[in-house]
Design an enzyme around this catalytic site. Structure first.
Site, PDB file in Angstrom:
ATOM      1  N   GLY C  10       0.820  -1.220   0.000  1.00  0.00           N
ATOM      2  CA  GLY C  10       0.000   0.000   0.000  1.00  0.00           C
ATOM      3  C   GLY C  10       0.846   1.257   0.000  1.00  0.00           C
ATOM      4  CG  ASP C 128      -1.226  -0.246   9.188  1.00  0.00           C
ATOM      5  OD1 ASP C 128      -1.897   0.808   9.298  1.00  0.00           O
ATOM      6  OD2 ASP C 128      -1.500  -1.135   8.370  1.00  0.00           O
TER       7      ASP C 128
END
Lengths: 342, 342, 342, 342
Positions: C10, C128
């Site tokens: 991502g 993250d």
């Protein structure tokens, strides 16, 4: 002279700047005193007041929200609403009222002033920029900046991952935020409530963008709707305004684009982030000038008037006129943006 | 139809947005081709060109600076300047020229168009907002936002450390940036070139601020000057514009405040940070609309015209008029801000 | 020596900064040449390359996204994947490969390096922050800043309108973004995937906040889930990861809070805005240092290693170890934040 | 248990976050009460206190500055300083003191604690990041972000106008802000106090940059100095720290570059903008954790300790050690950055 101040309707960056400017000028130049009414029209209706003087407005210029609180209370539908407001103004010895708000709040001010003799001056406020009679309302520039920064960020992801990114921005009845942020952000499609969109055309723009190895950003106002028959909805999926419930038009559109083009699509719903926080420099300037001119309107007993921006001047217009009609996006202005679609 | 484009003068956020919009609309709607001239008027004078087509303008909307480069070259003072420009336009088969710039660049465009028959359309550009005939120029809103953010940051230090903080912002001849950022940032004094300031009065504001246990922010335009006799300067400490060399009026004022009030004072000089980087949403919108309307002026062969903002409309005005007179701050507008001083 | 570079997974702010630093140091200090592989592992698998030299990396440091493109292609599940990769590396005379990515991309690098002798060096990347063996990954600080700014803006609306505002942030398996932005933004509840939340307890925090005339902000990671039985879902409303489809946990929670407390609640879903755009200063610094150290690992032929941050040092750790286990939020750290709930 | 809190030294984003976290945890978890001492060590020295409880810390997390005020007062040089502090602590029934500050403020805390038995816990604070024993201090990340944003903006002007832009950032004794913001901003030269620079070498970097038609940004710490003999100074042009008075090293360097290379050069001096305003997310997180851990140190009666960041852990170190030696930039780290010069 004692001046009451209230703020009504949805949140909007710049409310505190209006309050501060009015109090500073009223106290320092004209020797007025002030009473703050709490939570919009609920304040004068229920007699809820807060102290409002120079120490109370210190440091609030850059802060979002409103130190007076807000609500959507409509005193004209309340039992004995007008009488209770008049009594509370009398009780607190308030000689004039500055109402800061959008269509609803100012509509009440117009009727109280014109029909019931309550001495009101209006200050227009809406992030949606859909109030007639003023070139701009404060809060709008901040909302457009926030939406534009979000679009800027999404561009790099669209490019690097060859995805369609749909951004849903505020604007239930008018597409000003979508149009301005879409143009400023370099969106490849801008969909507004004023003109129903054709999903096939949107998908055409999406596909033409991929052909040059770039990925599209679609900006859609929350109130935008596809042409008749293109959106098949289940019972209960429209709310009372006729707009799509829950997941919203942005999410619906992303799925429809995925289904029709086979490209991955993702949605961002900015929501209330567009309404809060510190105002942009333009909105602080506009809100401050509105506050200064509202006090001058009070000094001139120009009740029933609203302050408004015309070019670089702040002028007065009748409240009744200003709230009579929503200011929607001119079709020619929208057409001008069309050169960037696809 | 082949259209030449050039950008002249100091850096200004939004230049690339104008170029992109003009090219997008020219190519897609009217089938025009484009030639970019490098480094302002030096480009057509010396025949320096760069390719300008849709791929060349992709992705430049949010970028500061100008992909065409800039300079302050004045072709009217160059030997054979007009003839060389005409020859180079002919050589590159350029039928019309869009000149994007401030007073100097557009003044050249006005004379070339009106006196020498060179088909020019002007787009006004200056962060200083001092061009007549347009409500705003792009770049100004960005500069004001940057200065306002700096003032916001300085407030907390002023408060916590009981110091005077002087912020020197751009504006050699006009105080627009100082006035707007000072109002938006909640400054306790705003000093502009249009009105000589009295150091004793400024010190009075500073001291009255400390009395309520708050610390003052003074915003001063680089071109602001104290009243006659208040600034004792050594030889060579004024430049040819009569403004203070080197350390600038901000630093001078901080020292003078320290000397007179005994309070610690510090200066921030924002400098070129105000001129560069990504444009604000408003400036991108304005610059984009100017680009679109400049191409329409070319299509209408409205040579000698400049696009201008009036309220929310983009209109055309004669270049000669627009560049005849500097737009300075109206004394009444400045007086309006006075309520916040001290 | 020719070095290949690829970016997988991502989007993440800082990818370009890694690429630029590796190329600058490789070319200038060691005389290496570079080959860019397009779209993650698809590049070496299908032999898709892009030129990668100093001009190609100029100006990319502050830009989000990746100039190399990205994908989630897994070459180990492709027919003849390893052989094709080896052939393409040989064909392009690539001697070593720098793989920049998250768990999946680096997991492939670990196996290719350890099991198949493909000379890989890894650079950890995930907004993250859930990769073991490194204190932080770049992209995380940017995401936390964006979420925190959004929470800042929502506070004023919550206060002025007495509403519950729920912010859904990224974090499917780990609550780092929620925890850091929630703490930095002054959230009144932070809900993370690592610990199932009790809706009644959340509603208790919400109500205790209203008692002091303040309005609550609830930050919820997209992967957070209520305790068993609290969320009644229809068929198909969970995706294959077991997280709530479509409208997401944020919207579900807002409705549940409204239903249980009678307070109005609104949701903001920041989505991909957290993944794109210019990196924060910290992320540019970290990404740049990772790029510099990756080239040093190549020079040392430290294949199978990943660069990692430990305190203020960049060190090397085995890729296999780094990708073996997700780094989730330590329960003690989460407990530390509990003092701010309610 | 009653805990006193004071903040000393220069402004630093995150001070309020420490205060809030300490008070929230102290009151809610341990039932402590608090006393705020005003203006650093002047507070306990002169017995100036402010109320400090949960309402007093509401809403201060995102605000720069310090609600307690600050000063550089050194009580150890005051007549009877230690005795007066002890008396005032006794008078206000303060059992332990949390001192938040830099080298000077914490140096006092170390001696009061170790030599005079005053129960102090220290929290390190400096935007300069030059305190030993902790990986980072809060305020530093904010300062680096502000400087980096300024550099980003200057790049476009440098490019479009082919100018050298010199940015002077804070850092009198240590070059951390210059190094981090210079790396993050893509500067073409970074000059720090730890290593005297050679003007000829800097001019070489400047000229090599122009050769590829790009324009250079030079980041210089306020404490950086050229090699011996390169800067000819008049009497009185050095202050007591030996750094250049008034116009500063940035302005001096710009003039020197102009003189030697013939290229136009401009200077930006960010000044106190780097010290004020809302903290970055990282700084709020770090400051909050420091506040929480300071209260735990008080609970454990770990007097003479300072909280510090090591990797992702907050630990305790002796105050005396932490303040013994300035943390300057490691020459190897500085050398690492050299690949980007020129």
């Amino acid at each position: 002279m004692r001046v009451g101040v209230l703020t009504g309707g949805g949140d909007c960056p710049g409310l505190n700047a209006v309050i501060r400017a009015a109090v500073r000028k009223g106290v320092q130049e004209y020797g007025y005193t002030f009473t703050g009414f709490r939570d919009g029209w609920r304040g004068p209706l229920e007699g809820q007041v807060v102290p409002l003087d120079i120490p109370a407005v210190r440091g609030i210029l850059p802060r979002g929200g409103t130190v007076l609180g807000s609500s959507r209370t409509n005193p004209l539908t309340a039992v004995d609403g007008v009488r209770r407001i008049k009594e509370n103004l009398a009780k607190h010895e308030v000689d004039a009222l500055i109402a800061i708000g959008g269509e609803d709040t100012l509509g009440v001010a117009a009727r109280l002033s014109d029909e019931y003799g309550v001495p009101c001056v209006g200050v227009p406020k809406t992030i949606d920029n859909d109030l007639s009679a003023t070139d701009y309302t404060f809060g709008f520039d901040t909302a457009v900046n926030i939406a534009t920064e979000a679009i800027d960020r999404l561009h790099t992801t669209a490019e690097s991952h060859m995805r369609v990114l749909v951004v849903e921005v505020m604007g239930r009845h008018a597409g000003w935020i979508a149009l301005h942020s879409g143009l400023a952000g370099g969106a490849n499609a801008i969909l507004i409530p004023e003109q129903r969109f054709d999903v096939a055309e949107v998908c055409g723009w999406v596909e033409s963008r991929f052909k040059v190895r770039y990925a599209p950003i679609v900006v859609v106002a929350e109130g935008a709707m596809p042409k008749d028959g293109q959106m098949v909805l289940k019972d209960g999926s429209l709310d009372s305004f006729g707009h799509v419930r829950l997941s919203g038009v942005g999410e619906w559109l992303a799925k429809e684009i995925e289904r029709r083009t086979g490209k991955e699509a993702r949605t961002t719903v900015l929501g209330h982030v567009q309404r809060g926080g510190t105002p942009s420099a333009f909105d602080r300037w506009l809100a401050t000038r509105f506050g200064l001119h509202a006090i001058e309107a009070v000094r001139d007993q120009a009740y029933g008037a609203m302050v408004a921006l015309r070019g670089t001047d702040v002028v007065r217009v009748p409240l009744a006129e200003a709230t009579a009609k929503l200011k929607t996006v001119d079709p020619r202005l929208y057409a001008e943006a069309g050169v960037f679609f696809g």
